[in-house]
Scaffold this motif. Structure first.
Motif, mmCIF file in Angstrom:
data_model
loop_
_atom_site.group_PDB
_atom_site.id
_atom_site.type_symbol
_atom_site.label_atom_id
_atom_site.label_comp_id
_atom_site.label_asym_id
_atom_site.label_seq_id
_atom_site.Cartn_x
_atom_site.Cartn_y
_atom_site.Cartn_z
ATOM 1 N N LEU A 561 0.848 -1.194 0.000
ATOM 2 C CA LEU A 561 0.000 0.000 0.000
ATOM 3 C C LEU A 561 0.880 1.238 0.000
ATOM 4 C CD1 LEU A 561 -2.649 -1.221 2.613
ATOM 5 C CD2 LEU A 561 -2.630 -1.524 0.127
ATOM 6 N N SER A 562 1.003 1.855 -1.175
ATOM 7 C CA SER A 562 1.928 2.971 -1.357
ATOM 8 C C SER A 562 1.155 4.218 -1.789
ATOM 9 C CB SER A 562 2.982 2.590 -2.403
ATOM 10 O OG SER A 562 3.932 3.611 -2.560
ATOM 11 N N ASP A 563 1.881 5.262 -2.097
ATOM 12 C CA ASP A 563 1.315 6.475 -2.698
ATOM 13 C C ASP A 563 2.074 6.786 -3.973
ATOM 14 O OD1 ASP A 563 -0.871 7.157 -1.165
ATOM 15 O OD2 ASP A 563 0.254 8.403 0.243
ATOM 16 N N ILE A 564 1.415 7.487 -4.886
ATOM 17 C CA ILE A 564 1.962 7.672 -6.228
ATOM 18 C C ILE A 564 3.217 8.534 -6.254
ATOM 19 C CG2 ILE A 564 0.631 9.741 -6.826
ATOM 20 C CD1 ILE A 564 1.297 6.658 -9.078
ATOM 21 N N ASP A 565 3.414 9.377 -5.224
ATOM 22 C CA ASP A 565 4.581 10.268 -5.247
ATOM 23 C C ASP A 565 5.794 9.665 -4.543
ATOM 24 O OD1 ASP A 565 3.183 10.452 -2.894
ATOM 25 O OD2 ASP A 565 2.682 12.571 -3.117
ATOM 26 N N PHE A 566 5.761 8.350 -4.293
ATOM 27 C CA PHE A 566 6.915 7.642 -3.726
ATOM 28 C C PHE A 566 7.532 6.730 -4.773
ATOM 29 C CE2 PHE A 566 5.085 8.817 0.320
ATOM 30 C CZ PHE A 566 6.170 8.899 1.177
ATOM 31 N N LEU A 567 8.865 6.731 -4.807
ATOM 32 C CA LEU A 567 9.582 5.777 -5.652
ATOM 33 C C LEU A 567 10.153 4.679 -4.765
ATOM 34 C CD1 LEU A 567 11.531 8.040 -8.197
ATOM 35 C CD2 LEU A 567 9.415 6.763 -8.550
ATOM 36 N N PRO A 568 9.789 3.427 -5.028
ATOM 37 C CA PRO A 568 10.370 2.333 -4.234
ATOM 38 C C PRO A 568 11.827 2.121 -4.628
ATOM 39 C CG PRO A 568 8.959 1.461 -5.972
ATOM 40 C CD PRO A 568 8.818 2.954 -6.037
ATOM 41 N N TYR A 660 3.778 3.024 5.436
ATOM 42 C CA TYR A 660 3.412 2.321 4.206
ATOM 43 C C TYR A 660 3.732 0.845 4.420
ATOM 44 C CZ TYR A 660 2.877 6.947 2.325
ATOM 45 O OH TYR A 660 2.453 8.226 2.127
ATOM 46 N N VAL A 661 2.733 -0.012 4.174
ATOM 47 C CA VAL A 661 2.847 -1.402 4.618
ATOM 48 C C VAL A 661 2.545 -2.401 3.504
ATOM 49 C CG1 VAL A 661 2.269 -0.825 7.008
ATOM 50 C CG2 VAL A 661 0.441 -1.416 5.401
ATOM 51 N N VAL A 662 3.051 -3.607 3.721
ATOM 52 C CA VAL A 662 2.734 -4.766 2.884
ATOM 53 C C VAL A 662 1.836 -5.668 3.708
ATOM 54 C CG1 VAL A 662 3.640 -6.750 1.621
ATOM 55 C CG2 VAL A 662 4.947 -4.603 1.706
ATOM 56 N N VAL A 663 0.671 -6.012 3.154
ATOM 57 C CA VAL A 663 -0.302 -6.835 3.880
ATOM 58 C C VAL A 663 -0.910 -7.871 2.939
ATOM 59 C CG1 VAL A 663 -0.921 -5.113 5.627
ATOM 60 C CG2 VAL A 663 -2.077 -5.106 3.402
ATOM 61 N N ARG A 664 -1.645 -8.812 3.525
ATOM 62 C CA ARG A 664 -2.400 -9.748 2.705
ATOM 63 C C ARG A 664 -3.557 -9.014 2.049
ATOM 64 N NH1 ARG A 664 -2.617 -13.795 7.304
ATOM 65 N NH2 ARG A 664 -4.778 -13.098 7.446
ATOM 66 N N LYS A 665 -4.052 -9.572 0.950
ATOM 67 C CA LYS A 665 -5.117 -8.904 0.202
ATOM 68 C C LYS A 665 -6.447 -8.873 0.954
ATOM 69 C CE LYS A 665 -6.938 -10.844 -3.378
ATOM 70 N NZ LYS A 665 -7.126 -11.492 -4.695
ATOM 71 N N ASP A 666 -6.564 -9.654 2.051
ATOM 72 C CA ASP A 666 -7.818 -9.681 2.805
ATOM 73 C C ASP A 666 -7.839 -8.673 3.953
ATOM 74 O OD1 ASP A 666 -5.963 -10.848 4.458
ATOM 75 O OD2 ASP A 666 -7.149 -12.659 4.888
ATOM 76 N N CYS A 667 -6.933 -7.724 3.943
ATOM 77 C CA CYS A 667 -6.900 -6.731 5.020
ATOM 78 C C CYS A 667 -8.106 -5.795 4.897
ATOM 79 C CB CYS A 667 -5.599 -5.941 4.993
ATOM 80 S SG CYS A 667 -5.611 -4.509 3.904
#
Length: 756
Positions: A561-568, A660-667
């Motif tokens: 779950l990110s935002d468009i103005d961030f570059l990973p 900004y986090v990584v989660v399962r799709k059922d969150c």
């Protein structure tokens, strides 16, 4: 057509004048020769002064009548002269305005009665067509498959809705992709008096897959042949349209043409406006058999009940099998087979005036079917070149098409006056929710936005991705508006995995985005990016609705779950997939935190490693995200510990935490009450904590926020006191809802807020 009708009416009125006026005059004169029921002689002998019945007044009346009779005769003479001139001009005038300008001799040489019938079917008629009942439902069938065709259908439907005055029932023969896109679109469009039914095109493939087809429409281009079998058995008639059609008039006018069908006429078609079926386009050109120029199947009127009785299914199959013996394949899909059937059974067709299907194909002769572009009813972009086709009036046609392409679809949500719509549960629920709001509430607009249904077009561009078979795949999720479009290419270069984006755009902006994407080599080379258009409505940016749309339409088990103005960071996609396995995300409730940093420089030499990033932090080129304006948002990440960490570490939730986090799709989804700027991510992280997610910081992951101009919403937040008051009110209500939902465990959120 109207010009011809007016001419005929003038001709008829003048003829009646010539015939009736003298008759009335003589009757009047004759009646005047009676007195007391007895005839009065007008002979010279009885008109002498010495006649006993003679008076001075009767003499004056007779003289007056004679003068009037001479005047009438003079008027009649002038009328006769005008009529003779009109008659001498009439044939050429009639030909010039005839709705059919191609030679009627071509391909009709079966019988004189047939030819007369076809001509009659195309001649302009003075009497108006039988009116369509005010609330009569018009049925329209469209075959649609894939991403591009789904976009085309929207423009077609807009043009129909713009002009329509009747309820509509669309029968969409769609593949799984088109059904997903269009079902969501119409469900969120919520147009009154419009019903949509879907029929599985993939189930129909076996019906036509035995027919070799060279046309670019592929197997779906043959499915109009099986509509009698596919559509409901109680449906008697339907208008069938290609997806590349644009209407310039009310479709009810076309529906009314069904009343003109006679005898065994069951197909309403416009003659093909090219020389294709004449077989003279190039050397050894060998088209399928057709009646003269043949007929174009972009617009078809089908009398389904009669076709079924005629055993249409058997008729077209036998014809196709016979012709394929020599032709081997179709070149123009269903059109070739329709024409072969008509060639053998010309009585089936009612020939529509050509303005019902002005074909802008290569080698078109469409310019011969109209004198003025205002006469047109339907435009058909039946060339693979579409808008780039060559035509004298192509600019007019293109502008008409672009008008509907960019037209605000929300404006088409209008009720049909006097035609009650079918009960719609979603619409009724929406009205009930809105009615419960207090319009005098200063935060009414904020509350209303929570219930606003935004028209949504999923997968606006082609999408093709199969998640990794090891169940570790991660999709980057973000949302954006037009002013962040420039970030797309950079993100695609930094993240090679799948991406799900929700774009908040107007109809016109959606077309600008389409042109931008199609002109970008980077974006066009990526088929694993899902672009979902959420159309603008209302005064707020529905940030959490956009996030929910992007989250809902991912095909991987995990999401970032990110935002468009961030570059990973480079390589983050693969790093996250490994972390998913390492931290057993499949079987635990974890939210993996990717630490966020920022730069104030528009041009940044992006760090390629953690060591390089730490060096830039020390030099002041980079900073921890929002350290100078919103420290609480990311302070719990514990950047001091992260600098030296080599293994993942757990952190606790604190007030206003929004990593900004990584989660399962059922969150859980984001809370829609938060719009624009403020608390949209904070509320979501709070909900994750309430559901006992464990927050784990990844030691070798990072993302960097790129600078940009302040958004419109943050400007409103900073400048508008009422905005800030409403946001505070919504926060308090959210916390109360959390307490009711999660009980005693949620009291800490109220305490933390009061202490912060």
């Amino acid at each position: 057509m109207l010009g011809i009708c007016r001419g005929r009416r003038k001709f008829l009125a003048a003829s009646l004048t010539v015939l009736v006026v003298p008759a009335i005059t003589w009757i009047y004169l004759f009646a005047g020769s009676f007195e007391d029921g007895k005839p009065v002689s007008l002979s010279p002998l009885e008109s002498q002064p010495h006649s006993p019945r003679y008076t001075a007044s009767s003499q004056r009346e007779r003289e007056s009548l004679e003068v009037r009779m001479r005047e009438v005769e003079e008027e009649n003479r002038v009328l006769r002269k005008q009529l003779s001139l009109a008659q001498s001009r009439s044939p050429s005038h009639h030909r010039g305005n005839h709705s059919k300008t191609y030679s009627m001799e071509e391909g009709t040489g079966d019988s004189e009665s047939l030819r007369a019938g076809i001509v009659a079917g195309n001649s302009s008629e003075c009497g108006q067509q039988p009116a369509v009942e005010k609330c009569e439902t018009i049925h329209v069938a469209i075959v649609c498959a894939g991403y591009n065709a789904s976009r085309d259908v929207v423009t077609l439907v807009k043009s129909v809705l713009f002009h329509r005055r009747n309820p509509l029932h669309f029968h969409l023969i769609a593949d799984a992709i088109a059904k997903q896109i269009l079902a969501t679109l119409f469900q969120t469009w919520m147009v009154p008096a419009v019903r949509i039914d879907f029929y599985d095109a993939d189930e129909l493939k076996s019906e036509v897959s035995w027919i070799p087809n060279k046309h670019y429409s592929g197997i779906y281009g043959l499915m109009k042949l099986v509509l009698t079998k596919t559509l409901p058995s109680n449906l008697e008639r339907v208008i069938v349209l290609d997806t590349d059609i644009t209407f310039a008039t009310d479709i009810a006018e076309l529906w009314a043409v069904f009343h003109k069908f006679k005898g065994q006429q069951v197909l309403g078609l416009v003659e093909n406006q090219s020389d294709w079926y004449l077989g003279n386009l190039w050397k050894n050109h060998r088209p399928w058999p057709a009646l003269g120029r043949g007929y174009n199947t972009g617009v078809i009127l089908l009398l389904l009940d009669k076709l079924r009785k005629m055993k249409w299914e058997q008729m077209w199959r036998l014809t196709a099998e016979r012709e394929l013996m020599s032709m081997l394949s179709t070149s123009l899909a269903d059109q070739d087979i329709f024409n072969a059937v008509i060639k053998q059974n010309p009585f089936l067709v009612y020939q529509l005036p050509c303005f019902w299907n002005v074909q802008l194909s290569d080698h078109t002769r469409s310019e011969q079917c109209y004198r003025d572009v205002s006469d047109l009813k339907v435009i058909h972009w039946n060339s693979p070149k579409k808008l780039r086709v060559k035509n004298k009036h192509v600019e007019f046609f293109r502008n008409l098409y672009l008008t509907f392409l960019e037209y605000d679809g929300n404006l088409l949500r209008r009720e049909l006056f006097g035609c009650p719509s079918e009960a719609d549960v979603n619409s009724e629920n929406l009205q009930k929710q809105l009615s419960e709001l207090d319009e005098d509430d200063l935060c009414y607009e904020f509350r209303r936005e929570r219930f606003t249904v935004h028209r949504t077009h999923l997968y606006f561009l082609h999408y093709e991705y199969e998640p990794a078979s090891d169940n570790t795949d991660v999709t980057l999720v973000a949302q954006l508006s037009m002013d962040r479009l420039q970030m797309l290419e950079a993100i695609c270069k930094h993240w090679e995995g799948p991406i799900s984006l929700a774009l908040y755009l107007s109809d016109a902006e959606a077309q600008q985005f389409l042109r931008y994407a199609q002109g970008s080599e980077v974006l066009m080379s990526r088929h694993n990016v899902g672009y979902h258009i959420v159309y603008k409505e209302g005064q707020f940016y529905p940030v959490n609705l956009l996030r929910n749309v992007a989250m809902k339409h991912i095909s991987t088990p995990y999401m970032f779950l990110s935002d468009i103005d961030f570059l990973p960071m480079y390589g983050l996609y693969e790093y996250l997939r490994k972390s998913v396995i390492q931290l057993d995300l499949a079987n635990t409730k974890k939210a993996l935190i990717v630490p966020a940093f920022e730069t104030l420089r528009y041009r940044l030499s992006f760090p390629k490693s953690k060591a390089e990033l730490l060096s830039m932090l020390d030099m002041g080129t980079l900073f921890t995200f929002r350290y100078h304006v919103w420290t609480k948002g990311h302070a719990p990440t514990n950047f001091a510990k992260w600098r030296t960490a080599t293994t993942p570490y757990r952190v606790e939730w604190e007030a206003d935490f929004e990593p900004y986090v990584v989660v399962r799709k059922d969150c859980p989804e984001y809370d829609r009450r938060f719009v624009g700027f403020g608390w949209n991510k904070v509320a979501h992280i709070m909900e994750l904590d309430a559901q006992e997610y464990e927050f784990t910081v990844l030691p070798n992951a990072y993302m960097i926020h790129m600078p940009h101009a302040p958004s419109f919403d943050i400007t409103k937040f900073r400048s508008n006191k009422q905005y800030r008051i409403c946001l505070k009110t919504l926060k308090e209500e959210f916390q109360q809802d959390m307490s009711r939902h999660y009980g005693f465990a949620a009291l800490k959120y109220l305490t933390a807020e009061n202490n912060s």
